[in-house]
Design an enzyme around this catalytic site. Structure first.
Site, short mmCIF file in Angstrom:
data_model
loop_
_atom_site.label_atom_id
_atom_site.label_comp_id
_atom_site.label_asym_id
_atom_site.label_seq_id
_atom_site.Cartn_x
_atom_site.Cartn_y
_atom_site.Cartn_z
N PRO A 143 10.47 -2.62 4.33
CA PRO A 143 9.70 -2.96 3.44
C PRO A 143 8.88 -4.78 3.76
O PRO A 143 9.42 -5.15 5.63
CB PRO A 143 10.81 -3.57 2.45
CG PRO A 143 12.11 -3.18 3.38
CD PRO A 143 11.80 -2.35 4.37
N GLU B 50 1.13 10.22 -1.89
CA GLU B 50 2.10 10.02 -2.98
C GLU B 50 1.81 11.12 -4.06
O GLU B 50 0.33 10.84 -4.23
CB GLU B 50 3.37 9.64 -3.76
CG GLU B 50 4.01 8.99 -2.74
CD GLU B 50 4.71 8.22 -3.00
OE1 GLU B 50 5.25 7.96 -4.03
OE2 GLU B 50 5.30 7.16 -1.86
N LYS C 243 -2.84 3.60 11.62
CA LYS C 243 -2.16 3.27 10.53
C LYS C 243 -2.52 2.14 9.49
O LYS C 243 -2.36 2.38 8.82
CB LYS C 243 -0.45 3.90 10.66
CG LYS C 243 0.53 4.04 9.19
CD LYS C 243 -0.67 4.87 8.73
CE LYS C 243 -0.10 5.00 7.00
NZ LYS C 243 0.03 5.99 6.00
N CYS D 130 3.15 0.42 -0.40
CA CYS D 130 2.63 0.84 0.82
C CYS D 130 1.19 0.16 1.37
O CYS D 130 0.95 -0.61 2.25
CB CYS D 130 2.22 1.81 1.97
SG CYS D 130 3.55 3.09 2.07
N GLY E 288 13.53 10.01 2.43
CA GLY E 288 12.77 9.41 1.95
C GLY E 288 11.64 10.34 1.14
O GLY E 288 11.25 11.69 1.12
N PHE F 125 3.16 4.76 -10.59
CA PHE F 125 1.93 3.50 -10.01
C PHE F 125 1.01 4.54 -9.77
O PHE F 125 -0.65 4.15 -9.64
CB PHE F 125 2.00 2.45 -8.08
CG PHE F 125 1.88 4.18 -7.22
CD1 PHE F 125 3.38 4.91 -6.83
CD2 PHE F 125 0.85 4.30 -6.15
CE1 PHE F 125 3.34 5.89 -5.60
CE2 PHE F 125 0.93 5.23 -5.39
CZ PHE F 125 2.14 5.45 -4.85
N GLN G 113 -0.28 -2.85 0.18
CA GLN G 113 -0.10 -4.58 -0.12
C GLN G 113 1.21 -5.14 1.29
O GLN G 113 0.43 -5.39 2.33
CB GLN G 113 0.87 -4.93 -1.48
CG GLN G 113 1.26 -5.85 -1.12
CD GLN G 113 1.65 -6.73 -2.48
OE1 GLN G 113 1.16 -6.81 -3.34
NE2 GLN G 113 2.76 -7.66 -2.62
N ALA H 120 -5.57 -0.56 4.79
CA ALA H 120 -6.04 -1.75 4.95
C ALA H 120 -7.73 -1.07 4.23
O ALA H 120 -8.43 -2.06 3.47
CB ALA H 120 -6.49 -2.37 5.75
#
Ligand SMILES: NC(=O)C1=CN([C@@H]2O[C@H](COP(=O)(O)OP(=O)(O)OC[C@H]3O[C@@H](n4cnc5c(N)ncnc54)[C@H](O)[C@@H]3O)[C@@H](O)[C@H]2O)C=CC1
Ligand SMILES: O=C(O)[C@H]1O[C@H](OP(=O)(O)OP(=O)(O)OC[C@H]2O[C@@H](n3ccc(=O)[nH]c3=O)[C@H](O)[C@@H]2O)[C@H](O)[C@@H](O)[C@@H]1O
Length: 480
Positions: A89, A161, A216, A272, A10, A334, A274, A221
Site C-alpha cells: 500500500p 479484477e 508494471k 492500484c 489475496g 470500484f 492511484q 500509469a
C-alpha cells in the site's frame, strides 16, 4: 515434483495460483497467508473474493495440487519457487508518506524466507513494487541466509479484477525479469517452464529486473492516463455540447490509439492505479525528475477533479443543496463484477454528498453494509492493509443506510447516482422507480449505462458524464 509457495492469498495470489495449479497438474501449489479468516474462507465454499469463474477453478484443484494454509514457514521451506504477492500500500506515515510504497509486508515476507529456507530458492516478486526493490530483497535474503542461494525474479501481474480468470487463462503477455547472469537466466527459464504449460512462448517476455519492475508501474500509469484523458474531455464535452461516447469512438478508431479503455466515468478506482502512480511520482522525485513527476501527478488530479465535479453537479442541480434529501447510490464497488471497494470513486462521491448533509441509501449486489460503513469512516490508504490490521470502525455514519435491492434504495429518493456499471442497473424498471420517487426526480449516471433519452421520456432529469446537458442542468452550472 516442482513445489510452489505463494505468500499472500489475496486478489492476486489466490486466483493466480489457482490457475497455475489448474494448468500445471504436475506442480504442487501452496498459498499461505497470515490472515486466518482469509485462509479459512479459501478452504470453504464461500471464497474470500468474488471473481467470475474462480469457484470452478478452485473446486477442481483444491486438495489435489492446490492448498491454502496459514503455515507460512512450512510451505516456504519446502518450496522451490516462492511467489510474494503481499500488499504494497501507499505509506501513511514517515518518509514518503502519501506517495511511496509501504514495503513492510514485503520485507517481513522476505525475512521469513531468509529465516526458514534450507535449500536454494527462486523468489518471485508478484506484488507491484518500486523499481529496484529486487535489490533490497536480495540484500535481506543474502545477509540472513546460511549460504543458501536465492535468485530474485520480477513477474508482475497484469490481471484486472472482475476478469481475473479470463486474463490469467489468456494473458496478453507474461513478463519475467531476472539477473543477466547464467544463474539468473536459469531461474527465468524455470519460471518460463511453468507458464509455458498454457501461455504461448511468444507471449512470455523476458527482460532485466528493473525493466520488469518499471513496466508494471508504467502499464498502470498509461492505463489510468487514458481514463483521465477521456474524463478531461468529458468535462469539455459538457461545456460544448459534444458527446463523449462519440468523441471516444472517433478517437479510438485510429488504430494507433485503439478503442479500449476509453469509457468516460465518475473516475477510476481500484487498489492500484492511484497507489502505483503515486509510487511512480515518488520514484521520479527521488531520481531528481520533478517535471516527470508533475506530469504523472496530473493523472490523479484529473481523477479527483472528476469525482468532485460529479458531486457538484448533483448538488447544483438539486437547487444547490442536498441537505436531508434522500439520494440513492446504485453501486459501490470500484467496477462491476467485483465486491472490491478499495479506492472506489463511490467513497469520495458519498463523502462529498454527506458533507452536504444528504441521506444516502446504498445498494450494491456484492458489497456488504459492514464494508461500506468501514469505507466511509476509514482514513485514506488504511483500506489497503490486511483486514485484521485495519482499525476497527468505532462509528457508523448515521445518514447512510445499506439496502439489498435497487427499488428499496430509490423509494422516496430525490435523486439516483449510478456509481458502478453493474449490468442489472441497465434493465431496472425505471418507470416504477420514477413513480416511487420525489419530484423532480433526478438520475446522475456516473457510468453512462442508462438510456438517457428513455429516462427523460419517463420524466427524469438526467445527467450523464460527458453528454449534452438537459436544459435544467444548463441553468444550474456546477463550479468544481
Ligand atoms: N488487486 C489486483 O487486481 C492487482 C494487484 N496487484 C498487486 O499485487 C499485490 C497484492 O495485491 P492484492 O492481492 O490485491 O492484495 P490483498 O490485500 O488482497 O492480499 C495481500 C495478502 O497478503 C497477506 N500478507 C501480508 N503480509 C504477509 C506476510 N508477511 N505473510 C503472509 N501473508 C501476508 C495479507 O494478509 C493479504 O491477505 C499488490 O502489490 C498489488 O499492487 C497487481 C495486479 C492486480
Ligand atoms: O495492477 C492492478 O491492480 C491492475 O489494475 C487494473 O485493473 P483493475 O484495477 O482491477 O480494473 P480496471 O478494469 O483497470 O479498472 C480500473 C478503474 O478504471 C475504471 N475505468 C476503466 C476503463 C474505462 O474505460 N473507464 C474507467 O473509468 C474502472 O471502472 C475502474 O474503476 C489494470 O487494468 C490491470 O491490468 C492491473 O493488473
Amino acid at each position: 515434483m516442482v513445489k510452489i509457495c505463494c505468500i499472500g492469498a489475496g486478489y492476486v495470489g489466490g486466483p493466480t495460483m489457482a490457475v497455475i495449479a489448474l494448468k500445471c497438474p504436475s506442480v504442487e501449489v501452496a498459498v499461505v497467508d497470515i490472515s486466518v479468516p482469509r485462509i479459512n474462507a479459501w478452504n470453504s465454499d464461500q471464497l474470500p473474493i468474488y471473481e467470475p469463474g474462480l469457484d470452478d477453478v478452485v473446486k477442481e484443484c483444491r486438495g489435489r495440487n492446490l492448498f491454502f494454509s496459514t503455515d507460512v514457514e512450512k510451505h516456504v521451506s519446502e518450496a522451490d519457487i516462492v511467489f510474494v504477492s503481499v500488499n504494497t500500500p501507499t505509506k501513511t506515515q514517515g518518509l514518503g508518506a502519501g506517495k511511496a510504497a509501504d514495503l513492510t509486508y514485503w520485507e517481513s515476507a522476505a525475512r521469513v524466507i531468509a529465516d526458514v529456507s534450507k535449500s536454494n530458492k527462486i523468489v518471485v516478486e508478484k506484488s507491484t513494487v518500486p523499481v529496484k526493490t529486487a535489490e533490497a530483497i536480495e540484500k535481506i535474503l543474502t545477509h540472513n541466509s546460511k549460504g543458501i542461494k536465492f535468485q530474485i525474479l520480477s513477474n508482475p501481474e497484469f490481471l484486472a479484477e472482475g476478469t481475473a480468470i479470463k486474463d490469467l487463462f489468456n494473458p496478453d503477455r507474461v513478463l519475467i525479469g531476472g539477473r543477466e547472469t547464467p544463474e539468473g537466466q536459469k531461474a527465468i527459464q524455470a519460471l518460463k517452464d511453468v507458464y509455458a504449460h498454457w501461455v504461448p512462448e511468444d507471449r512470455i517476455l523476458t527482460t532485466n529486473l528493473w525493466s520488469a519492475e518499471l513496466s508494471k508501474l508504467a502499464a498502470n500509469a498509461f492505463l489510468a492516463q487514458r481514463i483521465s484523458s477521456v474524463n478531461a474531455m468529458s468535462a469539455l464535452c459538457e461545456a460544448t455540447g459534444a458527446n463523449i461516447s462519440q468523441v471516444a469512438y472517433a478517437v479510438g478508431t485510429d488504430s494507433r490509439i485503439g478503442p479500449k479503455f476509453l469509457n468516460g466515468s465518475v473516475g477510476f478506482g481500484g487498489s492500484c492505479f492511484q497507489k502505483d502512480i503515486l509510487n511512480l511520482v515518488y520514484i521520479c522525485e527521488c531520481n531528481g525528475l520533478p517535471e516527470v513527476a508533475e506530469y504523472w501527478k496530473q493523472v490523479i488530479k484529473i481523477n479527483d477533479y472528476q469525482k468532485s465535479r460529479f458531486v457538484n453537479r448533483v448538488v447544483a442541480s438539486m437547487f444547490n443543496t442536498v441537505s436531508s434529501k434522500k439520494i440513492a447510490i446504485l453501486g459501490f464497488a470500484f467496477k462491476k463484477d467485483t465486491g472490491d471497494t478499495r479506492e472506489t470513486p463511490a467513497i469520495d462521491v458519498c463523502k462529498g454528498l454527506l458533507g452536504d448533509k444528504a441521506r444516502l441509501s446504498i445498494y450494491d449486489p456484492q458489497v456488504t453494509e459492514d464494508q461500506i460503513q468501514r469505507d466511509l469512516t476509514m482514513k485514506k490508504f488504511d483500506w489497503d492493509h490486511p483486514l485484521h490490521l485495519q482499525p476497527m470502525s468505532p462509528t457508523t455514519v448515521k445518514q447512510v443506510t445499506v439496502v439489498w435491492d435497487a427499488y428499496e434504495a430509490t423509494k422516496d429518493a430525490h435523486g439516483i447516482c449510478i456509481l458502478t456499471e453493474w449490468d442489472e442497473f441497465k434493465s431496472l424498471d425505471y418507470q416504477r422507480i420514477y413513480e416511487g420517487m420525489q419530484k423532480p426526480a433526478f438520475v446522475f449516471d456516473g457510468r453512462n449505462i442508462v438510456d438517457a433519452e428513455k429516462l427523460r421520456e419517463i420524466g427524469f432529469i438526467v445527467y450523464a458524464i460527458g453528454k449534452p446537458l438537459d436544459a435544467w442542468l444548463k441553468d444550474m452550472p456546477a463550479i468544481a
